[in-house]
Scaffold this motif. Sequence first.
Motif, mmCIF file in Angstrom:
data_model
loop_
_atom_site.group_PDB
_atom_site.id
_atom_site.type_symbol
_atom_site.label_atom_id
_atom_site.label_comp_id
_atom_site.label_asym_id
_atom_site.label_seq_id
_atom_site.Cartn_x
_atom_site.Cartn_y
_atom_site.Cartn_z
ATOM 1 N N THR A 259 0.718 -1.122 -0.073
ATOM 2 C CA THR A 259 0.097 -0.040 -0.041
ATOM 3 C C THR A 259 0.886 1.241 0.031
ATOM 4 N N VAL A 260 1.738 1.326 1.075
ATOM 5 C CA VAL A 260 2.593 2.415 0.886
ATOM 6 C C VAL A 260 3.670 2.539 -0.330
ATOM 7 N N PHE A 261 4.105 1.581 -0.471
ATOM 8 C CA PHE A 261 5.010 1.404 -1.865
ATOM 9 C C PHE A 261 4.339 1.832 -3.320
ATOM 10 N N ASN A 262 3.069 1.448 -3.217
ATOM 11 C CA ASN A 262 2.509 2.013 -4.545
ATOM 12 C C ASN A 262 1.715 3.281 -4.122
ATOM 13 N N THR A 263 1.412 3.754 -3.267
ATOM 14 C CA THR A 263 1.057 5.183 -3.026
ATOM 15 C C THR A 263 2.027 6.141 -3.349
ATOM 16 N N VAL A 264 3.361 5.805 -2.918
ATOM 17 C CA VAL A 264 4.482 6.802 -3.040
ATOM 18 C C VAL A 264 4.631 6.453 -4.608
ATOM 19 N N GLY A 265 4.772 5.341 -5.102
ATOM 20 C CA GLY A 265 4.689 5.150 -6.552
ATOM 21 C C GLY A 265 5.987 4.211 -6.855
ATOM 22 N N ALA A 266 5.961 2.984 -7.453
ATOM 23 C CA ALA A 266 6.651 2.078 -7.587
ATOM 24 C C ALA A 266 7.575 2.745 -8.612
ATOM 25 N N GLU A 267 7.330 3.784 -9.542
ATOM 26 C CA GLU A 267 8.362 3.978 -10.453
ATOM 27 C C GLU A 267 9.499 5.124 -9.526
ATOM 28 N N LYS A 268 9.303 5.530 -8.546
ATOM 29 C CA LYS A 268 10.016 6.207 -7.515
ATOM 30 C C LYS A 268 10.939 5.486 -6.743
ATOM 31 N N ILE A 269 10.693 4.213 -6.797
ATOM 32 C CA ILE A 269 11.426 3.320 -5.582
ATOM 33 C C ILE A 269 12.178 2.363 -6.242
ATOM 34 N N LYS A 270 13.338 2.239 -6.120
ATOM 35 C CA LYS A 270 14.224 1.083 -6.815
ATOM 36 C C LYS A 270 14.625 0.360 -5.730
ATOM 37 N N GLY A 271 14.618 -1.108 -5.903
ATOM 38 C CA GLY A 271 15.160 -1.956 -4.700
ATOM 39 C C GLY A 271 15.991 -2.995 -5.407
ATOM 40 N N GLU A 272 16.668 -3.540 -4.355
ATOM 41 C CA GLU A 272 17.697 -4.677 -4.632
ATOM 42 C C GLU A 272 17.715 -5.617 -3.575
#
Length: 139
Positions: free
Chosen positions: A117-130
């Motif tokens: 929920t939080v991840f997608n509210t901020v926007g998956a395109e803004k967050i990069k993970g490894e």
Amino acid sequence: MKRLEYSAHLKWDGNVGSEAKVREFTFHIDTNTDGHNKGPNPTEYLLAAIGGCLTVNWGRLIKKMRLDVKGFEVEVRGWRGLDEPQLKEITYKITVFTNEDEKKIMRVKELAEKYGTVFNTVGAEKIKGEVEIIKPADP
């Protein structure tokens, strides 16, 4: 339509901070620059919320998929320029201690991001993970 509702109540501290109440939990929001340093600032809470969202979903998925994970840690970082009040980059790294197949662990990453929920509210395109997988030695 069924929905989940969330709320927070904040009371100003007279300076730049506040005391926040969410359900039965109370915590402080402040700054270490011109506040009293009674708690993290809003941006730090945002990064913690992203990490918390990932942690909840990883935990749920690990249980649901019955994976043998000894533990995992999440570190979330963000930066902004001094001239524009917006995080330009948010990154996270999850370190997983497991002997499970890498494909299964990467599936957890994919699903945790998809349903956060939080991840997608901020926007998956803004967050990069490894993800880093550390294989613990079997006793």
